[in-house]
Design a protein around this motif. Structure first.
Motif, mmCIF file in Angstrom:
data_model
loop_
_atom_site.group_PDB
_atom_site.id
_atom_site.type_symbol
_atom_site.label_atom_id
_atom_site.label_comp_id
_atom_site.label_asym_id
_atom_site.label_seq_id
_atom_site.Cartn_x
_atom_site.Cartn_y
_atom_site.Cartn_z
ATOM 1 N N SER A 83 -15.592 -10.771 -4.479
ATOM 2 C CA SER A 83 -16.325 -9.835 -4.042
ATOM 3 C C SER A 83 -15.628 -10.103 -2.354
ATOM 4 O O SER A 83 -15.225 -8.795 -2.233
ATOM 5 C CB SER A 83 -17.539 -9.896 -3.887
ATOM 6 O OG SER A 83 -18.486 -9.497 -5.350
ATOM 7 N N ASN A 121 0.832 -1.443 0.185
ATOM 8 C CA ASN A 121 0.246 -0.315 -0.152
ATOM 9 C C ASN A 121 0.456 1.027 0.216
ATOM 10 O O ASN A 121 0.962 2.484 -0.750
ATOM 11 C CB ASN A 121 -1.358 -0.265 1.416
ATOM 12 C CG ASN A 121 -2.258 -0.631 1.615
ATOM 13 O OD1 ASN A 121 -2.527 -1.189 0.033
ATOM 14 N ND2 ASN A 121 -2.845 -1.357 2.398
ATOM 15 N N HIS A 155 -5.010 -11.402 -4.409
ATOM 16 C CA HIS A 155 -6.324 -11.074 -4.752
ATOM 17 C C HIS A 155 -6.502 -12.177 -5.252
ATOM 18 O O HIS A 155 -8.349 -13.655 -4.129
ATOM 19 C CB HIS A 155 -7.230 -9.998 -5.862
ATOM 20 C CG HIS A 155 -8.001 -9.877 -5.938
ATOM 21 N ND1 HIS A 155 -8.659 -10.770 -7.002
ATOM 22 C CD2 HIS A 155 -9.463 -9.486 -4.813
ATOM 23 C CE1 HIS A 155 -10.402 -10.266 -6.610
ATOM 24 N NE2 HIS A 155 -10.880 -9.676 -5.678
ATOM 25 N N THR A 202 -11.962 -8.950 -2.651
ATOM 26 C CA THR A 202 -11.377 -7.575 -2.502
ATOM 27 C C THR A 202 -12.055 -6.999 -1.561
ATOM 28 O O THR A 202 -11.672 -6.577 -0.491
ATOM 29 C CB THR A 202 -12.149 -6.879 -3.792
ATOM 30 O OG1 THR A 202 -12.342 -7.300 -4.875
ATOM 31 C CG2 THR A 202 -11.911 -6.029 -3.510
ATOM 32 N N LEU A 203 -13.630 -7.160 -0.566
ATOM 33 C CA LEU A 203 -13.439 -6.647 0.792
ATOM 34 C C LEU A 203 -12.004 -6.656 1.866
ATOM 35 O O LEU A 203 -11.764 -6.190 2.320
ATOM 36 C CB LEU A 203 -14.975 -7.506 1.606
ATOM 37 C CG LEU A 203 -15.161 -6.989 2.711
ATOM 38 C CD1 LEU A 203 -15.508 -5.171 3.065
ATOM 39 C CD2 LEU A 203 -16.418 -7.821 3.240
ATOM 40 N N CYS A 218 -10.371 -4.566 13.292
ATOM 41 C CA CYS A 218 -11.086 -4.984 11.974
ATOM 42 C C CYS A 218 -10.841 -6.558 11.681
ATOM 43 O O CYS A 218 -11.562 -7.588 11.411
ATOM 44 C CB CYS A 218 -9.247 -4.848 11.171
ATOM 45 S SG CYS A 218 -9.952 -4.686 9.405
ATOM 46 N N ILE A 259 -9.094 -7.586 1.401
ATOM 47 C CA ILE A 259 -7.599 -6.349 1.391
ATOM 48 C C ILE A 259 -7.920 -4.902 1.403
ATOM 49 O O ILE A 259 -7.219 -4.370 1.708
ATOM 50 C CB ILE A 259 -7.890 -6.836 -0.405
ATOM 51 C CG1 ILE A 259 -7.149 -8.287 -1.028
ATOM 52 C CG2 ILE A 259 -6.613 -6.224 -1.165
ATOM 53 C CD1 ILE A 259 -6.465 -8.659 -1.606
ATOM 54 N N ALA A 260 -9.205 -4.814 1.173
ATOM 55 C CA ALA A 260 -9.690 -3.339 1.542
ATOM 56 C C ALA A 260 -9.788 -3.071 3.113
ATOM 57 O O ALA A 260 -9.071 -1.768 3.982
ATOM 58 C CB ALA A 260 -11.078 -2.549 0.625
ATOM 59 N N ALA A 261 -10.252 -3.955 3.326
ATOM 60 C CA ALA A 261 -10.689 -3.975 5.254
ATOM 61 C C ALA A 261 -9.505 -3.533 5.899
ATOM 62 O O ALA A 261 -8.646 -3.026 6.636
ATOM 63 C CB ALA A 261 -11.694 -5.101 5.348
ATOM 64 N N SER A 283 -6.531 -3.237 4.311
ATOM 65 C CA SER A 283 -5.341 -2.212 4.215
ATOM 66 C C SER A 283 -5.758 -0.419 4.605
ATOM 67 O O SER A 283 -4.896 0.116 5.056
ATOM 68 C CB SER A 283 -5.690 -1.821 2.292
ATOM 69 O OG SER A 283 -4.777 -3.372 2.062
ATOM 70 N N GLY A 284 -7.402 0.054 4.697
ATOM 71 C CA GLY A 284 -7.607 0.800 5.698
ATOM 72 C C GLY A 284 -7.489 0.531 7.308
ATOM 73 O O GLY A 284 -6.983 1.306 7.780
#
Length: 208
Positions: free
Chosen positions: A161, A113, A138, A164-165, A189, A167-169, A171-172
């Motif tokens: 999906s 990131n 992914h 993606t969720l 998280c 990875i996004a969670a 990363s955030g």
């Protein structure tokens, strides 16, 4: 003796440069790190640096290939392969990351990131290489969810999906943890992802 070691061990010199660059890019950023600083950190001559990496961009690409991709493989892909199912693997991965960051006492952020945020808009080749690392991450998550669909007879899950969720969670949460220098967002998280995935798996299993 130092000069002889460098001359006789070109791969060792290259590794030292890449290791120094990886540490610097993760801790202080790609753009903020200068080549002279990296020469000093790696303890190499200007000639050795120029021989292996004539430009900073080439060093950045090497760091992505040799260190960032490897970090994702070790941290995420290998545990996904080793665990019985995706929820178990994801929870173990978060636990390992939280434990390591707590031991270190600092949060540098996700190497992938960090570099993606800095260079993706400015260098198409580096963007493509970074995108490839994201794709491998992914694909590994998606494959694990796909395997769960087959082996556990779980239905109504979208592996892509969900990957993606996750990875996004992650990363955030890592970005917030870095900003706060506190693993709390990763702890939160981890708990919420575990509860969400457990619910999805239970509901899907009941539906079958």
């Amino acid at each position: 003796m130092t000069g002889n070691r460098r001359t006789n061990d070109p791969q060792g010199v290259r590794r030292r440069i890449i290791d120094a660059a990886y540490d610097a890019f993760v801790s202080q950023g790609y753009i903020a790190t200068g080549m002279l600083e990296l020469r000093e950190k790696a303890s190499v001559s200007g000639g050795a640096m120029a021989h292996h990496f004539p430009a900073k961009r080439e060093l950045g690409l090497a760091v992505i290939h040799d260190r960032v991709a490897e970090a994702v493989r070790q941290t995420w892909i290998e545990p996904l392969d080793a665990c019985a199912d995706a929820p178990m693997a994801i929870d173990l991965i978060f636990a390992n990351i939280i434990s390591e960051l707590t031991r270190k006492g600092s949060v540098s952020g996700c190497p992938l990131n960090n570099m993606a945020m800095e260079v993706s808009r400015h260098d198409p080749e580096m963007r493509d290489v970074l995108s490839g690392v994201f794709d491998a991450w992914h694909e590994a998550l998606s494959a694990k969810f796909e395997a769960d669909l087959a082996s556990k007879h779980v239905r109504d899950l979208n592996p892509s999906s969900l990957a993606t969720l996750v990875i996004a969670a992650y990363s955030g949460a890592m970005a917030i943890a870095k900003a706060r220098q506190d693993v709390g967002p990763l702890v939160d998280c981890r708990a919420e992802l575990a509860a969400f995935l457990a619910s999805k798996y239970r509901l899907a299993t009941r539906a079958s």
